[in-house]
Design a protein around this motif. Structure first.
Motif, PDB file in Angstrom:
ATOM      1  N   PRO A   1       0.841  -1.195   0.000  1.00 31.08           N
ATOM      2  CA  PRO A   1       0.000   0.000   0.000  1.00 31.08           C
ATOM      3  C   PRO A   1       0.878   1.247   0.000  1.00 31.08           C
ATOM      4  O   PRO A   1       1.898   1.304   0.668  1.00 31.08           O
ATOM      5  CB  PRO A   1      -0.785  -0.111   1.310  1.00 31.08           C
ATOM      6  CG  PRO A   1       0.034  -1.004   2.182  1.00 31.08           C
ATOM      7  CD  PRO A   1       0.833  -1.887   1.277  1.00 31.08           C
TER       8      PRO A   1
ATOM      9  N   GLY B   1      -0.099   5.231   0.348  1.00 31.89           N
ATOM     10  CA  GLY B   1      -1.207   6.171   0.495  1.00 31.89           C
ATOM     11  C   GLY B   1      -2.517   5.429   0.333  1.00 31.89           C
ATOM     12  O   GLY B   1      -2.732   4.394   0.951  1.00 31.89           O
ATOM     13  N   ASP B   2      -3.391   5.934  -0.559  1.00 30.02           N
ATOM     14  CA  ASP B   2      -4.669   5.259  -0.790  1.00 30.02           C
ATOM     15  C   ASP B   2      -4.614   4.315  -1.985  1.00 30.02           C
ATOM     16  O   ASP B   2      -5.636   3.849  -2.463  1.00 30.02           O
ATOM     17  CB  ASP B   2      -5.803   6.282  -0.954  1.00 30.02           C
ATOM     18  CG  ASP B   2      -5.661   7.104  -2.224  1.00 30.02           C
ATOM     19  OD1 ASP B   2      -4.562   7.125  -2.806  1.00 30.02           O
ATOM     20  OD2 ASP B   2      -6.652   7.726  -2.633  1.00 30.02           O
ATOM     21  N   ALA B   3      -3.405   4.009  -2.458  1.00 29.39           N
ATOM     22  CA  ALA B   3      -3.234   3.120  -3.601  1.00 29.39           C
ATOM     23  C   ALA B   3      -2.589   1.810  -3.166  1.00 29.39           C
ATOM     24  O   ALA B   3      -1.940   1.729  -2.125  1.00 29.39           O
ATOM     25  CB  ALA B   3      -2.366   3.781  -4.665  1.00 29.39           C
TER      26      ALA B   3
ATOM     27  N   LEU C   1      -5.699   2.607  -7.670  1.00 31.27           N
ATOM     28  CA  LEU C   1      -5.990   3.736  -6.794  1.00 31.27           C
ATOM     29  C   LEU C   1      -7.269   3.499  -6.020  1.00 31.27           C
ATOM     30  O   LEU C   1      -8.281   3.085  -6.594  1.00 31.27           O
ATOM     31  CB  LEU C   1      -6.090   5.022  -7.610  1.00 31.27           C
ATOM     32  CG  LEU C   1      -4.874   5.323  -8.501  1.00 31.27           C
ATOM     33  CD1 LEU C   1      -5.105   6.563  -9.331  1.00 31.27           C
ATOM     34  CD2 LEU C   1      -3.625   5.455  -7.657  1.00 31.27           C
ATOM     35  N   GLY C   2      -7.235   3.798  -4.729  1.00 36.01           N
ATOM     36  CA  GLY C   2      -8.405   3.604  -3.872  1.00 36.01           C
ATOM     37  C   GLY C   2      -9.564   4.487  -4.274  1.00 36.01           C
ATOM     38  O   GLY C   2     -10.714   4.099  -4.169  1.00 36.01           O
ATOM     39  N   ALA C   3      -9.284   5.696  -4.756  1.00 37.27           N
ATOM     40  CA  ALA C   3     -10.345   6.629  -5.136  1.00 37.27           C
ATOM     41  C   ALA C   3     -10.907   6.320  -6.519  1.00 37.27           C
ATOM     42  O   ALA C   3     -11.920   6.871  -6.914  1.00 37.27           O
ATOM     43  CB  ALA C   3      -9.805   8.058  -5.111  1.00 37.27           C
TER      44      ALA C   3
END
Length: 158
Positions: free
Chosen positions: A106, A108-110, A141-143
């Motif tokens: 992981p 960050g959010d990725a 990417l999480g977003a």
């Protein structure tokens, strides 16, 4: 270097990867670093397909397809390099392609997968195939609304 990473090295390659900690000494993935239930062979088969699709989109200068396969920051650099080609279409034949998962972590959010690709490519019909070896950082990417992996960075390896 005859694959996608070749044009990236001048402006993106070693310096940007070194700043992010991905240098020539790549760590091997520890068994606990892999997501539970990850089908490694299935993931690598999909990564090889991603490599071939991205190489084809790069050769054709297909911006919309590249947008589906690369992250935003890399995509901007790819489009700038395509513009410099003045409409020239390349043709790269992937003769042999091997993939090895080096790390899965992981950031960050990725979620980032480090994959070493190696094999043989041919850029001109009738020319001999040449060996290549590259490190690709594939990010999910999480977003992102799509669970698709995208190329975040590529670097030729010695």
């Amino acid at each position: 270097m005859l694959s996608l990473a070749a044009p990236l090295l001048g402006r993106l390659g070693r310096a940007r990867l070194a700043r992010r900690g991905a240098t020539r000494r790549v760590r091997r993935a520890a068994p606990h670093a892999l997501p539970a239930g990850l089908d490694v062979e299935g993931f690598l088969a999909a990564a090889r397909e991603h490599f071939v699709q991205l190489q084809s989109a790069w050769d054709a200068g297909d911006g919309p397809r590249l947008a589906q396969l690369a992250t935003g920051p890399l995509l901007a650099d790819l489009r700038a390099q395509i513009d410099v080609r003045d409409g020239r279409v390349d043709r790269t034949e992937v003769v042999a392609l091997h993939a090895r998962l080096l790390a899965f972590e992981p950031v960050g959010d990725a979620l980032v997968a480090s994959v070493e690709f190696s094999g043989l490519v041919r850029e001109r019909p009738g020319a001999g195939a040449e060996r290549f070896r590259e490190l690709w950082l594939l990010a999910r990417l999480g977003a992102d609304s799509s669970p698709q992996w995208r190329l975040a960075q590529a670097q030729a390896l010695a």
